[in-house]
Design a protein around this motif. Structure first.
Motif, PDB file in Angstrom:
ATOM      1  N   ASP A 642       0.860  -1.185   0.000  1.00 52.24           N
ATOM      2  CA  ASP A 642       0.000   0.000   0.000  1.00 52.24           C
ATOM      3  C   ASP A 642       0.898   1.238   0.000  1.00 52.24           C
ATOM      4  OD1 ASP A 642      -1.567   2.233   0.908  1.00 52.24           O
ATOM      5  OD2 ASP A 642      -3.107   0.814   1.501  1.00 52.24           O
ATOM      6  N   TYR A 792      -9.375  -3.841  -9.893  1.00 49.62           N
ATOM      7  CA  TYR A 792      -7.993  -3.354  -9.965  1.00 49.62           C
ATOM      8  C   TYR A 792      -7.508  -3.336 -11.416  1.00 49.62           C
ATOM      9  CZ  TYR A 792      -7.937  -4.752  -5.008  1.00 49.62           C
ATOM     10  OH  TYR A 792      -8.223  -4.920  -3.678  1.00 49.62           O
ATOM     11  N   HIS A 821      -9.366   5.771 -11.244  1.00 48.81           N
ATOM     12  CA  HIS A 821      -9.968   6.363 -10.051  1.00 48.81           C
ATOM     13  C   HIS A 821     -11.333   6.958 -10.349  1.00 48.81           C
ATOM     14  CE1 HIS A 821      -5.825   6.767  -7.832  1.00 48.81           C
ATOM     15  NE2 HIS A 821      -6.267   5.523  -7.888  1.00 48.81           N
ATOM     16  N   ASP A 824     -13.744   4.382 -10.062  1.00 49.59           N
ATOM     17  CA  ASP A 824     -13.719   3.740  -8.746  1.00 49.59           C
ATOM     18  C   ASP A 824     -12.952   2.418  -8.784  1.00 49.59           C
ATOM     19  OD1 ASP A 824     -14.208   3.760  -6.041  1.00 49.59           O
ATOM     20  OD2 ASP A 824     -16.106   2.674  -6.203  1.00 49.59           O
ATOM     21  N   GLN A 826      -9.054   0.649  -8.275  1.00 48.34           N
ATOM     22  CA  GLN A 826      -7.743   0.880  -7.697  1.00 48.34           C
ATOM     23  C   GLN A 826      -6.651   0.392  -8.658  1.00 48.34           C
ATOM     24  OE1 GLN A 826      -8.647  -1.119  -3.798  1.00 48.34           O
ATOM     25  NE2 GLN A 826      -7.920   0.818  -2.953  1.00 48.34           N
ATOM     26  N   CYS A 846      -0.942   6.412  -7.383  1.00 49.83           N
ATOM     27  CA  CYS A 846      -1.051   4.960  -7.554  1.00 49.83           C
ATOM     28  C   CYS A 846      -1.302   4.322  -6.188  1.00 49.83           C
ATOM     29  CB  CYS A 846       0.232   4.419  -8.183  1.00 49.83           C
ATOM     30  SG  CYS A 846       0.162   2.656  -8.544  1.00 49.83           S
ATOM     31  N   ASP A 847      -2.232   3.362  -6.122  1.00 48.67           N
ATOM     32  CA  ASP A 847      -2.663   2.806  -4.830  1.00 48.67           C
ATOM     33  C   ASP A 847      -1.689   1.778  -4.266  1.00 48.67           C
ATOM     34  OD1 ASP A 847      -5.495   4.014  -4.727  1.00 48.67           O
ATOM     35  OD2 ASP A 847      -5.423   3.076  -6.701  1.00 48.67           O
TER      36      ASP A 847
END
Length: 869
Positions: A642, A792, A821, A824, A826, A846-847
């Protein structure tokens, strides 16, 4: 629209009309031009469609012009009464045009013409000379520096002087000129129409009188005189003879004299409505012409005796000869009208099709269609027919009793003098027996009579075609030379009858192992050749060759005997091994002998390099089968971090093969072969179950929210039975579906396969998330991201590698993150190797980060020790 009418300037343009604003003046000129054309069409009594078109053009252009004007005025007359009133005049004009157009339905045409022209004259004068010039004057004054009120005052002073006098003068002039001009135009139009009608009438009679095959006669029976259009001709004498008390019939054929006499007298007595007779007359050269004679009594006396008769003699010799040919031809003929409805057939048509005239009259010739030919065939036929006025070809049709037959068909278009289609004429023959004979000859020349396979001659032809096709599409093909081991011994000991039976069975077995697109032939004796087209890799060749060998190894049952055979196969590839058909056949033959020398019942490639690669793949495939049994595969895990917390929250499960002799085998070597062979289904299923059990352990011991990402091959998605197994394994282990992420490629989603949709929906219902792997390298369509509810996106390593050096890849990566994004979704960046790449991705939002910057993939225990303990 009729462009041949004269256009009078009923409304001539004058420089006094100009407002001083160029755009508006140009549009005024266009309006005046349309009005002149409208007046000309009204005066010329043009048809209703032409008038409606011009009315619509006037209304549309006026509306466009008014909007242009209002766009100009609105800049200078904001919230001003002058502007409001001017808008009303525009609206009233359009309403009036529509009303006048409708009046044409309810009033006399002449009345409507003058009503329209007078309205247009008044409107033009007041609108252009008064209101538009007044408004334009204000605009020009404002641009010169005056205020709106001063400009309006100055404009009024200007317009109320000599201009008003000019308007009244022009209006009166328009009214007088327009009515006088209309009268002249209408008078001219009527004169032209009358002249055309007279000319048409004269031309019609001239055509009749000048026609060489027609002779018009007008006879006064009281005076025994005849007026004939072609004096001195054979027809002249026939007419004279017919009227001369029937004393001299020397030129009428003896067999026809009595019928001519009977028909003519019957009409003179009033027994028939018309005189009608067809007979032969003698020509000067001694030949006989066919004459069709028609006439009618136009005047009788009080006693009913005929006094005057008029008629036509026509030379129908060519028509009669054509009729004789038509009726007696062995070739079937039919004639259709311009709507393609049958109006005539000849006896041969009935003989071939079994349909009589009453069966087909008024029907489309497709009544003969068999249904064997598709719609595309008939579309091509009609296209050629219309393009060339003729078509010829072979057609499969059906007789009335249902029997199929083959026609050799010719269709010709017959056009009238105006160039329009008048008739279609079709001629055809039944060539079914001829085709059977030709097919038999072709079969004997190109096919093996024993096995019914293509023979050597046909195979060599196919080989040349394959070379030509391969040169165009750049796809290689393979030639296989198949030879039966020790077949000669069977022929020598058991005889040719047994040998022939085995050859038939061998051919049947080989055909079952090949694709519909492959070409198999009996090359001669116990040799078979096989052409495999569109070969992208040798895995397909290996599989087919081995299947053929295994099939021929199975026992043969012949005359209560059980016999065993084997086959050796030589393989060569185009273009690597040879550039022509002879080289390929020679190389395949050499490779086949090499297979025999190597122990028989096997296949061998011609080139050592291809043989080496094929052997390597074959060995690796066998090793993979063994690896599954011996549990040589292992799942490694690469951490996914993360970016905000810096914590490892996920891991991607990756398969590794620990080969006992070769050590760690690269996935790039064995995964493609596993997919080609189908082993990926079994290997992928094992990876899935192993990874699910592992995440269950990690969630229980370390992190209840931990997730494992598992790759799924497209092959797995297309295997329906795996879905139930995947879901059952989740239930058996008691794992929460949210702990699993399934990674798929973009190509899976683009295929629109129902099974794929079903599986993704099942994942969603189970709480399993879905990631798109290698995003940006495929179709990258936004539609499927929304459609399949993706969780994702994984930015491909190829973009990450160039983040620092390529501005384009940097922009694309940032765009992908922003887009995801917005939807919605990731984003996970894979292949991150250094701090600079990580910093750029973090700044982009970036997630998650995955790559060697944190760790390479690790075995489960080591991963657990480094990142979770």
């Amino acid at each position: 629209m009729n462009k041949n009418i004269d256009i009078f300037e009923i409304f001539p343009w004058d420089s006094n009309f100009e407002t001083g604003i160029e755009k508006i003046d140009e549009q005024h000129k266009k309006l005046v031009e349309i009005l002149n054309r409208l007046a000309a069409h009204l005066a010329s009594h043009s048809n209703i469609d032409e008038l409606n078109d011009i009315f619509d053009e006037l209304a549309n252009y006026a509306d466009y012009h008014f909007k242009t004007e209002e766009g100009v005025w609105s800049q200078y007359f904001e919230n001003d009464k002058w502007f409001t009133e001017h808008e009303k005049t525009h609206g009233s004009f359009l309403d009036e045009v529509v009303a006048i157009k409708e009046n044409k339905k309810h009033k006399a045409f002449d009345e409507v013409i003058y009503e329209i022209v007078l309205f247009l004259a008044q409107w033009l004068a007041y609108h252009i000379l008064d209101t538009d010039k007044r408004m334009a004057k204000v605009v020009l004054e404002i641009e010169a520096g005056r205020s709106l009120e001063d400009a309006k005052k100055h404009s009024n002073e200007f317009m109320n002087g000599s201009i008003k006098t000019l308007i009244d003068t022009v209006l009166k002039m328009y009214s007088d000129i327009s009515t006088r001009t209309l009268d002249l135009m209408r008078e001219k139009a009527l004169r032209i129409k009358a002249e055309k009608a007279l000319q048409k009438s004269e031309e019609k009679w001239k055509f009749i009188l000048d026609n060489s095959d027609e002779s018009i006669w007008d006879c006064d029976l009281q005076k025994d005189q005849a007026c004939i259009s072609q004096e001195g001709s054979v027809l002249d004498k026939v007419i004279t003879n017919s009227l001369d008390q029937f004393d001299n019939f020397s030129q009428i054929h003896p067999d026809d004299i009595e019928r001519v006499r009977k028909d003519f007298l019957a009409h003179l007595k009033g027994e028939t409505e018309f005189y009608y007779n067809k007979h032969r007359v003698l020509r000067k050269d001694g030949s006989w012409n066919w004459i069709l004679s028609r006439g009618k009594v136009l005047k009788r006396n009080e006693e009913g005796m005929a006094e005057r008769i008029i008629g036509i003699h026509s030379d129908i010799t060519e028509r009669e000869l054509s009729s004789i040919i038509y009726q007696n031809s062995s070739q079937a003929m039919f004639i259709c009208d311009q709507n393609n409805k049958i109006i005539s057939i000849n006896p041969a048509f009935t003989e071939i099709t079994q349909y009589k005239l009453e069966d087909v009259i008024g029907k489309d010739p497709n009544i003969l269609a068999s249904g064997e030919l598709d719609e595309e065939f008939y579309q091509r036929m009609w296209s050629d027919l219309f393009k060339h006025d003729s078509w010829s070809g072979e057609v499969i049709n059906r007789r009335k009793d249902g029997e199929l037959y083959i026609q050799e068909l010719n269709i010709n278009v017959v056009k009238n003098p105006q160039g329009l289609i008048d008739h279609y004429v079709g001629l055809f023959s039944d060539i079914s027996e001829k085709k059977k004979s030709e097919d038999l000859i072709v079969k004997q020349a190109n096919f093996d009579p024993l096995t019914d396979l293509e023979n050597r001659r046909m195979f060599e032809k196919r080989l040349l075609e394959a070379i030509s096709l391969s040169n165009r599409n750049k796809l290689p093909f393979a030639v296989l030379f198949i030879d039966l081991d020790h077949f000669k011994d069977i022929n020598d000991t058991l005889g040719h009858v047994v040998g022939d039976s085995i050859l038939i069975q061998v051919a049947s077995r080989i055909k079952k192992e090949i694709r519909d697109t492959d070409v198999l032939s009996r090359f001669g004796g116990d040799e078979f050749t096989l052409l495999l087209s569109n070969i992208k890799n040798t895995t397909v060749i290996d599989r087919i060759a081995q299947n053929i060998i295994d099939s021929i190894k199975k026992p043969f049952e012949v005359q209560e005997r059980t016999l065993h055979l084997s086959a050796s196969i030589g393989i060569t590839l185009y273009p690597d091994d040879g550039r022509d058909n002879l080289s390929l056949l020679r190389n395949a033959d050499q490779a086949m002998y090499q297979a025999k020398h190597s122990g028989r019942s096997k296949f061998n490639y011609f080139t050592s390099h291809m043989q080496e690669l094929a052997q390597k793949r074959h060995t690796m495939l066998n090793d993979m089968h063994n690896a599954i049994k011996e549990k040589q595969f292992e799942v490694y895990y690469q951490p996914i971090v993360d970016t905000l917390s810096g914590k490892v929250v996920k891991a991607e499960a990756l398969v590794r093969w620990n080969h006992p002799q070769n050590g760690l085998v690269s996935p790039g070597e064995f995964i493609p072969l596993a997919e080609e062979s189908g082993l990926i289904v079994e290997i992928g299923g094992w990876i899935y179950k192993t990874a699910v059990l592992q995440v269950a352990r990690w969630r229980e011991l370390y992190d209840p929210q931990f997730k494992v990402s598992i790759n799924k091959s497209p092959i797995q998605f297309k295997t329906s039975q795996t879905l139930a197994e995947w879901m059952a394994h989740i239930d058996e282990t008691g794992v929460d579906g949210t702990s699993v992420i399934i990674e798929v490629t973009e190509s899976i989603l683009m295929e629109e396969d129902e099974l794929v949709k079903e599986k993704l929906l099942t994942f969603r219902e189970k709480g399993i998330e879905v990631a798109i792997d290698d995003f940006g390298t495929g179709y990258s369509s936004l539609s499927y991201l929304k459609k399949f509810d993706i969780d994702y996106l994984k930015i491909d390593k190829s973009f990450v590698d160039n983040l620092v050096t390529s501005q384009q890849d940097k922009v694309l990566s940032e765009a992908m993150i922003a887009m995801a994004h917005k939807l919605d979704i990731q984003v996970i960046a894979e292949g991150v190797e250094n701090a600079e790449q990580k910093e750029i991705l973090t700044s982009m939002g970036c997630d998650f980060i995955q790559g060697y910057i944190y760790s390479k993939p690790l075995p489960a225990k080591e991963f657990e020790r480094v990142f979770l303990a």
